[in-house]
Design a protein around this motif. Structure first.
Motif, PDB file in Angstrom:
ATOM      1  N   LEU A  16       0.828  -1.213   0.000  1.00 22.26           N
ATOM      2  CA  LEU A  16       0.000   0.000   0.000  1.00 22.26           C
ATOM      3  C   LEU A  16       0.859   1.259   0.000  1.00 22.26           C
ATOM      4  CD1 LEU A  16      -2.791  -1.254   2.411  1.00 22.26           C
ATOM      5  CD2 LEU A  16      -2.983  -0.888  -0.058  1.00 22.26           C
ATOM      6  N   LEU A  17       1.999   1.234   0.671  1.00 23.37           N
ATOM      7  CA  LEU A  17       2.910   2.383   0.630  1.00 23.37           C
ATOM      8  C   LEU A  17       3.494   2.563  -0.766  1.00 23.37           C
ATOM      9  CD1 LEU A  17       4.779   2.073   4.030  1.00 23.37           C
ATOM     10  CD2 LEU A  17       3.151   3.860   3.362  1.00 23.37           C
ATOM     11  N   GLN A  18       3.768   1.455  -1.451  1.00 21.68           N
ATOM     12  CA  GLN A  18       4.268   1.564  -2.816  1.00 21.68           C
ATOM     13  C   GLN A  18       3.236   2.206  -3.736  1.00 21.68           C
ATOM     14  OE1 GLN A  18       5.317  -2.625  -3.401  1.00 21.68           O
ATOM     15  NE2 GLN A  18       7.339  -1.910  -3.998  1.00 21.68           N
ATOM     16  N   ILE A  19       2.000   1.937  -3.503  1.00 22.23           N
ATOM     17  CA  ILE A  19       0.943   2.495  -4.340  1.00 22.23           C
ATOM     18  C   ILE A  19       0.840   4.007  -4.135  1.00 22.23           C
ATOM     19  CG2 ILE A  19      -1.563   2.571  -4.703  1.00 22.23           C
ATOM     20  CD1 ILE A  19      -1.569  -0.456  -4.141  1.00 22.23           C
ATOM     21  N   ASP A  20       0.878   4.452  -2.870  1.00 22.78           N
ATOM     22  CA  ASP A  20       0.717   5.889  -2.610  1.00 22.78           C
ATOM     23  C   ASP A  20       1.224   6.241  -1.213  1.00 22.78           C
ATOM     24  OD1 ASP A  20       0.015   8.549  -2.639  1.00 22.78           O
ATOM     25  OD2 ASP A  20      -2.143   8.198  -2.587  1.00 22.78           O
ATOM     26  N   ALA A  21       2.535   6.327  -1.051  1.00 24.79           N
ATOM     27  CA  ALA A  21       3.121   6.606   0.265  1.00 24.79           C
ATOM     28  C   ALA A  21       2.741   7.982   0.776  1.00 24.79           C
ATOM     29  CB  ALA A  21       4.638   6.471   0.207  1.00 24.79           C
ATOM     30  N   ARG A  22       2.603   8.924  -0.101  1.00 26.39           N
ATOM     31  CA  ARG A  22       2.297  10.292   0.333  1.00 26.39           C
ATOM     32  C   ARG A  22       0.824  10.454   0.699  1.00 26.39           C
ATOM     33  NH1 ARG A  22       3.567  16.059  -2.557  1.00 26.39           N
ATOM     34  NH2 ARG A  22       2.547  17.262  -0.935  1.00 26.39           N
ATOM     35  N   GLY A  23      -0.051   9.861  -0.071  1.00 24.82           N
ATOM     36  CA  GLY A  23      -1.477  10.075   0.122  1.00 24.82           C
ATOM     37  C   GLY A  23      -2.135   9.136   1.120  1.00 24.82           C
ATOM     38  N   ALA A  24      -1.455   8.047   1.455  1.00 24.53           N
ATOM     39  CA  ALA A  24      -2.061   7.044   2.340  1.00 24.53           C
ATOM     40  C   ALA A  24      -1.687   7.331   3.790  1.00 24.53           C
ATOM     41  CB  ALA A  24      -1.591   5.652   1.949  1.00 24.53           C
ATOM     42  N   SER A  25      -2.676   7.664   4.576  1.00 25.80           N
ATOM     43  CA  SER A  25      -2.431   7.881   6.008  1.00 25.80           C
ATOM     44  C   SER A  25      -2.440   6.537   6.727  1.00 25.80           C
ATOM     45  CB  SER A  25      -3.516   8.783   6.589  1.00 25.80           C
ATOM     46  OG  SER A  25      -4.758   8.107   6.612  1.00 25.80           O
ATOM     47  N   GLU A 158      -6.140  -8.175  -3.504  1.00 18.53           N
ATOM     48  CA  GLU A 158      -6.646  -7.654  -4.770  1.00 18.53           C
ATOM     49  C   GLU A 158      -6.554  -8.735  -5.827  1.00 18.53           C
ATOM     50  OE1 GLU A 158      -3.912  -4.587  -5.616  1.00 18.53           O
ATOM     51  OE2 GLU A 158      -4.819  -3.181  -4.237  1.00 18.53           O
ATOM     52  N   ASP A 159      -7.426  -8.652  -6.787  1.00 19.94           N
ATOM     53  CA  ASP A 159      -7.269  -9.461  -7.988  1.00 19.94           C
ATOM     54  C   ASP A 159      -6.172  -8.815  -8.805  1.00 19.94           C
ATOM     55  OD1 ASP A 159      -9.374 -11.121  -7.265  1.00 19.94           O
ATOM     56  OD2 ASP A 159     -10.860  -9.849  -8.276  1.00 19.94           O
ATOM     57  N   ALA A 160      -5.541  -9.558  -9.658  1.00 18.19           N
ATOM     58  CA  ALA A 160      -4.445  -9.011 -10.466  1.00 18.19           C
ATOM     59  C   ALA A 160      -4.906  -7.846 -11.332  1.00 18.19           C
ATOM     60  CB  ALA A 160      -3.854 -10.111 -11.346  1.00 18.19           C
ATOM     61  N   ASP A 161      -6.185  -7.806 -11.686  1.00 19.64           N
ATOM     62  CA  ASP A 161      -6.659  -6.766 -12.592  1.00 19.64           C
ATOM     63  C   ASP A 161      -7.274  -5.559 -11.891  1.00 19.64           C
ATOM     64  OD1 ASP A 161      -5.913  -8.327 -14.729  1.00 19.64           O
ATOM     65  OD2 ASP A 161      -7.860  -9.334 -14.828  1.00 19.64           O
ATOM     66  N   SER A 162      -7.401  -5.569 -10.570  1.00 22.00           N
ATOM     67  CA  SER A 162      -8.082  -4.451  -9.919  1.00 22.00           C
ATOM     68  C   SER A 162      -7.126  -3.635  -9.066  1.00 22.00           C
ATOM     69  CB  SER A 162      -9.231  -4.960  -9.047  1.00 22.00           C
ATOM     70  OG  SER A 162      -8.727  -5.705  -7.970  1.00 22.00           O
ATOM     71  N   PRO A 163      -7.012  -2.328  -9.335  1.00 20.68           N
ATOM     72  CA  PRO A 163      -6.115  -1.466  -8.568  1.00 20.68           C
ATOM     73  C   PRO A 163      -6.680  -1.205  -7.172  1.00 20.68           C
ATOM     74  CG  PRO A 163      -7.357  -0.169 -10.136  1.00 20.68           C
ATOM     75  CD  PRO A 163      -7.709  -1.611 -10.388  1.00 20.68           C
ATOM     76  N   SER A 164      -5.806  -0.802  -6.270  1.00 21.32           N
ATOM     77  CA  SER A 164      -6.227  -0.473  -4.911  1.00 21.32           C
ATOM     78  C   SER A 164      -6.983   0.847  -4.906  1.00 21.32           C
ATOM     79  CB  SER A 164      -4.995  -0.343  -4.011  1.00 21.32           C
ATOM     80  OG  SER A 164      -5.382   0.110  -2.753  1.00 21.32           O
ATOM     81  N   ASP A 165      -7.857   1.013  -3.907  1.00 17.40           N
ATOM     82  CA  ASP A 165      -8.602   2.258  -3.766  1.00 17.40           C
ATOM     83  C   ASP A 165      -7.868   3.270  -2.917  1.00 17.40           C
ATOM     84  OD1 ASP A 165     -10.665   1.234  -5.243  1.00 17.40           O
ATOM     85  OD2 ASP A 165     -11.724   0.416  -3.501  1.00 17.40           O
ATOM     86  N   ILE A 166      -6.719   2.890  -2.346  1.00 15.25           N
ATOM     87  CA  ILE A 166      -6.017   3.805  -1.459  1.00 15.25           C
ATOM     88  C   ILE A 166      -5.572   5.047  -2.213  1.00 15.25           C
ATOM     89  CG2 ILE A 166      -3.532   3.719  -1.051  1.00 15.25           C
ATOM     90  CD1 ILE A 166      -4.184   2.683   1.614  1.00 15.25           C
ATOM     91  N   GLY A 167      -5.771   6.180  -1.629  1.00 19.83           N
ATOM     92  CA  GLY A 167      -5.374   7.431  -2.230  1.00 19.83           C
ATOM     93  C   GLY A 167      -6.301   7.921  -3.320  1.00 19.83           C
ATOM     94  N   THR A 168      -7.378   7.187  -3.585  1.00 13.00           N
ATOM     95  CA  THR A 168      -8.278   7.597  -4.661  1.00 13.00           C
ATOM     96  C   THR A 168      -9.698   7.817  -4.154  1.00 13.00           C
ATOM     97  OG1 THR A 168      -8.752   5.311  -5.251  1.00 13.00           O
ATOM     98  CG2 THR A 168      -6.936   6.384  -6.427  1.00 13.00           C
ATOM     99  N   SER A 169      -9.865   7.851  -2.855  1.00 12.64           N
ATOM    100  CA  SER A 169     -11.235   8.008  -2.337  1.00 12.64           C
ATOM    101  C   SER A 169     -11.721   9.434  -2.576  1.00 12.64           C
ATOM    102  CB  SER A 169     -11.260   7.678  -0.838  1.00 12.64           C
ATOM    103  OG  SER A 169     -10.453   8.587  -0.136  1.00 12.64           O
TER     104      SER A 169
END
Length: 171
Positions: A16-25, A158-169
């Motif tokens: 999850l940090l790799q996806i969005d370290a800055r935006g993920a609290s 996650e499924d391989a085809d679905s991105p995480s929702d972190i940082g995109t809410s």
């Protein structure tokens, strides 16, 4: 084998940090991992102390920042000098990345950003002055990176085809 391997929570936090370290609290990550924000905060601190998390670096679009040239120099040096030469290459003008190859003749890959070809020429000369032999150089067009999510598929949740929702809410 590592003495104290990562557990599933550590792996999930790293992803999850790799996806969005800055935006993920801590709270965002806690919601995704079903633990408390305090647990996430403590785990991140432990991962940093263990040297697993080395830092948080911005991804920069050098072209938009005024440095339209990105060049990858493939260099050669004696294997016994490779690490020292890699450290010295970091001081060369425009160098943003140096990778040491495990073996072989082309054992240092040096990435340089520059405003113009004259800057690239200056970097080339400085690499040569260090004692590196530039075997080849290529202008880089694009680089595509992604978070590494191969610890275990089920760990990432996650499924391989679905991105995480972190940082995109949406708020």
């Amino acid at each position: 084998m590592v003495d104290d391997p990562l557990d599933n929570l550590d792996r999930r936090i790293l992803h999850l940090l790799q996806i969005d370290a800055r935006g993920a609290s801590d709270t965002d990550i806690a919601r995704e991992t079903d633990v408390t924000g305090t647990t996430v905060h403590n785990r991140i601190g432990e991962l940093e102390e263990r040297g697993i998390i080395l830092g948080y670096n911005p991804e920069i679009n050098y072209e938009k920042a005024g440095y339209p040239m990105r060049v990858l120099f493939i260099c050669s040096t004696d294997l016994s000098d490779r690490s020292e030469m890699a450290e010295q290459a970091l001081d060369v003008r425009g160098v943003v990345n140096v990778r040491e190859m495990l073996a072989g003749e082309e054992n240092l890959h040096v990435e340089v950003v520059a405003e113009a070809t004259s800057d690239v020429k200056q970097s080339t000369e400085q690499l040569h002055d260090l004692g590196l032999r530039v075997v080849s150089s290529d202008i880089l067009a694009e680089e595509h990176v992604q978070p590494w999510n191969h610890f275990h598929q089920e760990v990432a949740g996650e499924d391989a085809d679905s991105p995480s929702d972190i940082g995109t809410s949406e708020e």
